[in-house]
Design an enzyme around this catalytic site. Structure first.
Site, mmCIF file in Angstrom:
data_model
loop_
_atom_site.group_PDB
_atom_site.id
_atom_site.type_symbol
_atom_site.label_atom_id
_atom_site.label_comp_id
_atom_site.label_asym_id
_atom_site.label_seq_id
_atom_site.Cartn_x
_atom_site.Cartn_y
_atom_site.Cartn_z
ATOM 1 N N ARG A 1 33.562 -29.263 -43.904
ATOM 2 C CA ARG A 1 33.133 -27.957 -43.903
ATOM 3 C C ARG A 1 31.458 -28.038 -43.741
ATOM 4 N NH1 ARG A 1 37.123 -28.846 -43.659
ATOM 5 N NH2 ARG A 1 38.866 -28.122 -43.900
ATOM 6 N N GLU B 1 32.821 -21.954 -49.929
ATOM 7 C CA GLU B 1 32.938 -22.929 -48.042
ATOM 8 C C GLU B 1 32.035 -20.895 -47.214
ATOM 9 O OE1 GLU B 1 36.702 -23.844 -46.904
ATOM 10 O OE2 GLU B 1 35.851 -22.323 -45.060
ATOM 11 N N SER C 1 39.896 -19.210 -47.317
ATOM 12 C CA SER C 1 39.466 -19.685 -48.210
ATOM 13 C C SER C 1 37.811 -20.251 -49.060
ATOM 14 C CB SER C 1 39.261 -21.632 -48.936
ATOM 15 O OG SER C 1 41.037 -22.033 -48.715
HETATM 16 C C1 LIG Z 1 42.805 -16.112 -43.017
HETATM 17 C C2 LIG Z 1 42.234 -16.931 -43.229
HETATM 18 C C3 LIG Z 1 42.418 -18.863 -42.679
HETATM 19 C C4 LIG Z 1 41.486 -19.970 -43.227
HETATM 20 N N1 LIG Z 1 41.622 -20.682 -42.850
HETATM 21 C C5 LIG Z 1 41.535 -22.256 -42.102
HETATM 22 C C6 LIG Z 1 41.616 -22.928 -42.347
HETATM 23 O O1 LIG Z 1 42.813 -23.824 -42.517
HETATM 24 N N2 LIG Z 1 40.424 -23.656 -42.295
HETATM 25 C C7 LIG Z 1 39.620 -24.002 -41.935
HETATM 26 O O2 LIG Z 1 38.142 -24.978 -41.667
HETATM 27 N N3 LIG Z 1 39.282 -22.531 -41.959
HETATM 28 C C8 LIG Z 1 40.037 -21.556 -42.755
HETATM 29 N N4 LIG Z 1 39.142 -20.684 -42.393
HETATM 30 C C9 LIG Z 1 37.759 -20.113 -42.414
HETATM 31 C C10 LIG Z 1 37.573 -20.024 -40.834
HETATM 32 O O3 LIG Z 1 38.583 -19.181 -39.721
HETATM 33 C C11 LIG Z 1 36.546 -21.023 -40.454
HETATM 34 O O4 LIG Z 1 35.644 -21.439 -40.854
HETATM 35 C C12 LIG Z 1 35.997 -20.386 -38.627
HETATM 36 O O5 LIG Z 1 36.338 -21.853 -37.731
HETATM 37 C C13 LIG Z 1 35.541 -20.158 -38.569
HETATM 38 O O6 LIG Z 1 34.833 -19.263 -37.214
HETATM 39 P P1 LIG Z 1 33.930 -17.858 -36.921
HETATM 40 O O7 LIG Z 1 34.488 -17.528 -35.741
HETATM 41 O O8 LIG Z 1 35.119 -16.577 -37.388
HETATM 42 O O9 LIG Z 1 32.791 -18.171 -37.153
HETATM 43 P P2 LIG Z 1 31.610 -16.909 -37.686
HETATM 44 O O10 LIG Z 1 32.148 -16.580 -38.975
HETATM 45 O O11 LIG Z 1 31.413 -16.140 -37.667
HETATM 46 O O12 LIG Z 1 30.465 -17.951 -38.523
HETATM 47 C C14 LIG Z 1 30.689 -18.711 -39.734
HETATM 48 C C15 LIG Z 1 29.661 -19.821 -39.638
HETATM 49 O O13 LIG Z 1 29.274 -20.065 -38.277
HETATM 50 C C16 LIG Z 1 28.073 -19.835 -37.944
HETATM 51 N N5 LIG Z 1 28.473 -19.782 -36.191
HETATM 52 C C17 LIG Z 1 29.172 -19.188 -35.585
HETATM 53 N N6 LIG Z 1 29.280 -19.639 -34.354
HETATM 54 C C18 LIG Z 1 28.575 -20.262 -33.546
HETATM 55 C C19 LIG Z 1 27.752 -20.418 -32.400
HETATM 56 N N7 LIG Z 1 28.452 -20.182 -31.283
HETATM 57 N N8 LIG Z 1 27.156 -21.541 -32.938
HETATM 58 C C20 LIG Z 1 26.487 -21.810 -34.067
HETATM 59 N N9 LIG Z 1 26.317 -21.021 -35.675
HETATM 60 C C21 LIG Z 1 27.500 -20.852 -34.967
HETATM 61 C C22 LIG Z 1 27.448 -18.279 -38.426
HETATM 62 O O14 LIG Z 1 26.067 -18.092 -37.811
HETATM 63 C C23 LIG Z 1 28.003 -18.538 -40.059
HETATM 64 O O15 LIG Z 1 27.182 -19.868 -40.196
HETATM 65 C C24 LIG Z 1 40.540 -19.344 -42.472
HETATM 66 C C25 LIG Z 1 39.889 -17.939 -42.329
HETATM 67 C C26 LIG Z 1 41.012 -16.673 -42.897
HETATM 68 C C27 LIG Z 1 40.447 -15.579 -42.438
#
Ligand SMILES: Cc1cc2nc3c(=O)[nH]c(=O)nc-3n(C[C@H](O)[C@H](O)[C@H](O)COP(=O)(O)OP(=O)(O)OC[C@H]3O[C@@H](n4cnc5c(N)ncnc54)[C@H](O)[C@@H]3O)c2cc1C
Length: 299
Positions: free
Chosen positions: A172, A291, A221
């Site tokens: 992660r 995480e 998580s």
């Molecule tokens: C209901 C639910 C279920 C989930 N299940 C899982 C799962 O099964 N497995 C899992 O791993 N995660 C899970 N997640 C967590 C999350 O969805 C993942 O980590 C997802 O990949 C985050 O993507 P995001 O676009 O929302 O990132 P954000 O939350 O917007 O950003 C996360 C991080 O990435 C950085 N970031 C975003 N975009 C960029 C970019 N283009 N370049 C550089 N840095 C960037 C941000 O600055 C921040 O540090 C879940 C979340 C929810 C709400």
């Protein structure tokens, strides 16, 4: 701070000032962004970044793994969830996806074309950019497993291609140095001879609905699993399911999920996280690492 009026004249995307970020994260909490930019496309993002000096830049995708603090975020927040969503298939072998595409869409696109390996992305509510940064994964898959190369943009708006081997990919986490941001990634995928990718997606989504509080505001998580243990089991074993601080409470369905209510403050979530960490440390002598990423100005 640069003259915003001058920047607005040169860009095609949306640049807003002093805007609430509640609708930009899945917990629906947090303060305002001093400036929020939603680029029109990659070119537009290049132009925008080239016009900045040394202001703070924070990238977000769908905000599904961030806790945005109540005091908001200084400088420029760049949100990719509404743009950078092109993709193409090279030589029937390599998929190139832009960083604003949702994980769910990537799972659907590849499965419908009968390529295997990215079905697990179907239930992850983030963008590709966030997934790369977080090395998102589940059901035995991790996003970086099939990545061959990525394109980054630095804070001056310059694009650089990097091989997967140039990244330190861990559980992660994939650190990005020197204000670089993910713009796209190339995936090498194999055809699915069993032709069952869409069925696998259905199975994964059903499993989530059974085990997780889907549909309620969360960030998935909250804590990483310690080696050979499950964070959810540790929290559950202390009887903490349902425990609340203000408008934030631990899900009764899954103890590694924190749910927020309409009145919740980001600080309620942060205090609840600290409380869980303290309890688990006191009772089990284990430190639960988060995480979720904390962003914005501390109280
Ligand atoms: C209901 C639910 C279920 C989930 N299940 C899982 C799962 O099964 N497995 C899992 O791993 N995660 C899970 N997640 C967590 C999350 O969805 C993942 O980590 C997802 O990949 C985050 O993507 P995001 O676009 O929302 O990132 P954000 O939350 O917007 O950003 C996360 C991080 O990435 C950085 N970031 C975003 N975009 C960029 C970019 N283009 N370049 C550089 N840095 C960037 C941000 O600055 C921040 O540090 C879940 C979340 C929810 C709400």
């Amino acid at each position: 701070m640069k003259n915003i009026y001058k920047i607005k004249k040169k860009i095609r995307g949306n640049l807003k000032e002093n805007i609430s970020l509640k609708n930009y994260n899945t917990w629906k909490v947090g303060g305002k962004a001093e400036y929020l930019f939603e680029p029109y496309d990659v070119e537009d993002l290049k132009v925008f970044l080239s016009l900045l000096n040394d202001e703070k830049i924070t990238f977000i995708g769908n905000g599904s793994n961030v806790l945005i603090r109540d005091n908001g975020i200084k400088g420029f927040v760049v949100c990719l969830k509404k743009s950078l969503n092109n993709y193409y298939l090279n030589n029937n072998k390599q998929f190139v996806f832009e960083a604003g595409l949702s994980c769910m869409k990537i799972a659907q696109i590849t499965a419908k074309k009968n390529y295997k390996g990215l079905e697990f992305l179907c239930g992850i509510p983030g963008t590709l950019g966030g997934a790369l940064r977080m090395n998102a994964g589940c059901y035995g898959g991790n996003i970086w497993e099939n990545v061959s190369k990525v394109i980054l943009m630095n804070r001056k708006g310059i694009l650089v291609e990097k091989d997967r081997l140039e990244f330190d990919v861990s559980y992660r986490n994939v650190e990005l140095k020197d204000d670089n941001f993910f713009i796209s990634a190339t995936f090498d995928l194999k055809l699915n001879e069993l032709n069952d990718s869409l069925d696998i997606i259905k199975k994964f989504l059903k499993d989530r609905r059974i085990k997780q509080p889907t549909g309620l505001p969360s960030c998935g998580s909250v804590f990483k699993n310690p080696k050979n243990l499950y964070a959810a089991n540790l929290v559950d074993s202390l009887g903490l399911k349902g425990y609340r601080i203000g408008g934030a409470y631990i899900s009764k369905k899954h103890a590694n999920f924190i749910i927020t209510e309409k009145n919740a403050k980001s600080n309620d979530v942060e205090e609840l996280i600290s409380y869980i960490q303290k309890k688990v440390h006191e009772e089990k002598n284990i430190y639960l690492e988060t995480e979720v990423q904390f962003i914005g100005i501390k109280q």
